[in-house]
Design an enzyme around this catalytic site. Structure first.
Site, short mmCIF file in Angstrom:
data_model
loop_
_atom_site.label_atom_id
_atom_site.label_comp_id
_atom_site.label_asym_id
_atom_site.label_seq_id
_atom_site.Cartn_x
_atom_site.Cartn_y
_atom_site.Cartn_z
N GLY A 126 -1.11 8.07 4.39
CA GLY A 126 -0.06 7.18 2.85
C GLY A 126 0.66 6.92 3.85
O GLY A 126 1.26 8.46 4.44
N ASP A 163 0.56 -0.87 0.00
CA ASP A 163 -0.18 0.26 0.12
C ASP A 163 0.63 1.50 -0.03
O ASP A 163 1.02 2.32 0.51
CB ASP A 163 -0.98 -0.04 0.84
#
Length: 417
Positions: A326, A307
């Protein structure tokens, strides 16, 4: 170029004759020419003789963001693929997180062309809906013909259940794989952290586990009605694992993934309000981590993803509530997973998923294309800024103890070490 790997320990459960054996591997023009106990290097051969060298089939990451087009300052495709290769990944599935988003065949062609000629192969996702706005389906069939391996409105829920129903029904005509991000937006609201003791103590708006589980339950009901192929990326709760396990028992064609950081860190990491720990889905509790690891071991969770989402320092150096979600994940992935699962299971997890995305599975045999990852599983170190190869530096693994260093890859007739 000829390449000779000397005294390398092969980690390849698919090949029982070679698994955990020490062998030399000779590669000519990108093809495995010979595997033997000892090989004398032919002329014009690059010799690779590294400390505690291990080799496995090339690794696949089912979820990576870069930046190009639109956010090249975060990461370009070319440099991002270099980072992926140096991190051990011969293949990456590229998230539809660009600006503009890839919602047409020409957008997919652009991404494919930008990834040509690199050691790491790029497989783009197209969006599920036009502009990722959740209203009308994008050009799914045309994008598949252009090279899109699945469809995903990046990190956005499919709020309209009828849209998901139609997408699953339509995509069956050409074997299309539909992603659905597991988060119900109304319940998530303006939450920024896992709803629990930590978020309450820190005064952060919470994201209940229910936001994920309700979305997954709905999506699985729709999948049972429509048929088709559904992938649920980056699950993070124990109940999500149970829901997907039950769906698989019913014979539904559903797969899911979990992000590396959701296996390593809990919401306790938020105590200092470090925005590198702000991710979506959020870091949760040790109880959830235990269930996720168990789900990987019993096969309920199909894939691990990094990810990997590069972000500018300006997008992270703000108040926690306002920071972008993130973290980087490529460079730290192997060193974080290896202590949790051991080298054999880690390699098995990192080499899964090719068939699901229509990618040819590699084979470690003479006469086959060389698609290999090179690594040392024993080196222990603290992950520091010098270990970050990405243009952006937003890694929550900074300061974390890791075990296992990646040397690089051999793939597409390239050697990257």
């Amino acid at each position: 170029m000829n390449i000779l790997l000397k005294s390398t320990k092969i980690v390849c459960p698919e090949n029982r004759e070679l698994h955990l054996k020490k062998r030399d591997i000779l590669i000519k023009k990108g093809i495995i020419e010979k595997i033997a106990a000892s090989i004398d290097p032919p002329s014009n051969t690059k010799l690779v003789d590294l400390k505690n060298l291990h080799v496995s089939l090339g690794w696949l990451d089912t979820g990576v963001s870069f930046g190009e087009p639109g956010h090249e300052e975060r990461e370009t495709i070319s440099h991002g693929l270099h980072v992926a290769g140096k991190s051990g990944f011969t293949d990456i599935v590229l998230y539809s997180s660009t600006s503009p988003v890839p919602d047409t065949s020409s957008d997919v062609v652009f991404l494919k062309e930008r990834g040509q000629g690199k050691a790491t192969s790029l497989y783009p996702l197209g969006t599920l809906t036009k502009n990722s706005e959740g209203n009308d389906l994008a050009e799914l069939f045309d994008m598949k013909n252009a090279g899109a391996v699945a469809y995903y409105d990046f990190k956005q829920q499919i709020s309209n259940p009828n849209l998901l129903k139609i997408a699953l029904q339509y995509a069956q005509n050409f074997g299309g794989l539909v992603f659905s991000f597991p988060q119900e937006g109304s319940i998530k609201g303006i939450g920024v952290a896992h709803e629990g003791v930590v978020s309450t103590t820190l005064g952060l708006k919470g994201i209940p586990a229910l936001a994920e589980e309700l979305q997954i339950a709905r999506d699985l009901f729709i999948l049972e009605y429509t048929g088709g192929k559904l992938h649920i990326p980056t699950i993070s709760t124990a109940e999500s694992v149970k829901l997907i396990a039950n769906a698989k028992k019913k014979g539904l064609d559903v797969t899911c993934s979990v992000a590396v950081h959701n296996l390593v860190f809990t919401d306790e990491s938020l105590q200092d309000f470090d925005t590198n720990y702000k991710v979506s889905p959020p870091l949760r509790t040790q109880k959830e981590i235990k269930a996720l690891i168990k789900g990987l071991k019993d096969g309920t969770i199909d894939y691990i993803t990094t990810d990997h989402i590069p972000m500018d320092v300006e997008e992270k150096r703000v108040e926690f509530d306002n920071a972008a979600d993130g973290t980087l994940g490529l460079e730290s992935a192997f060193g974080a997973l290896n202590p949790l699962f051991g080298v054999e299971e880690t390699v098995a997890l990192l080499t899964k998923g090719h068939e699901r995305f229509g990618i040819q599975s590699p084979s470690l045999e003479e006469g086959q294309k060389a698609c290999l990852t090179l690594f040392d599983p024993e080196t222990e170190y603290t992950f520091g800024m010098g270990d970050i190869l990405s243009t952006s530096k937003n890694s929550m693994f900074l300061g974390a103890p890791l075990k296992g260093k990646v040397y690089g890859i051999i793939n597409n007739s390239h050697i990257l070490i």
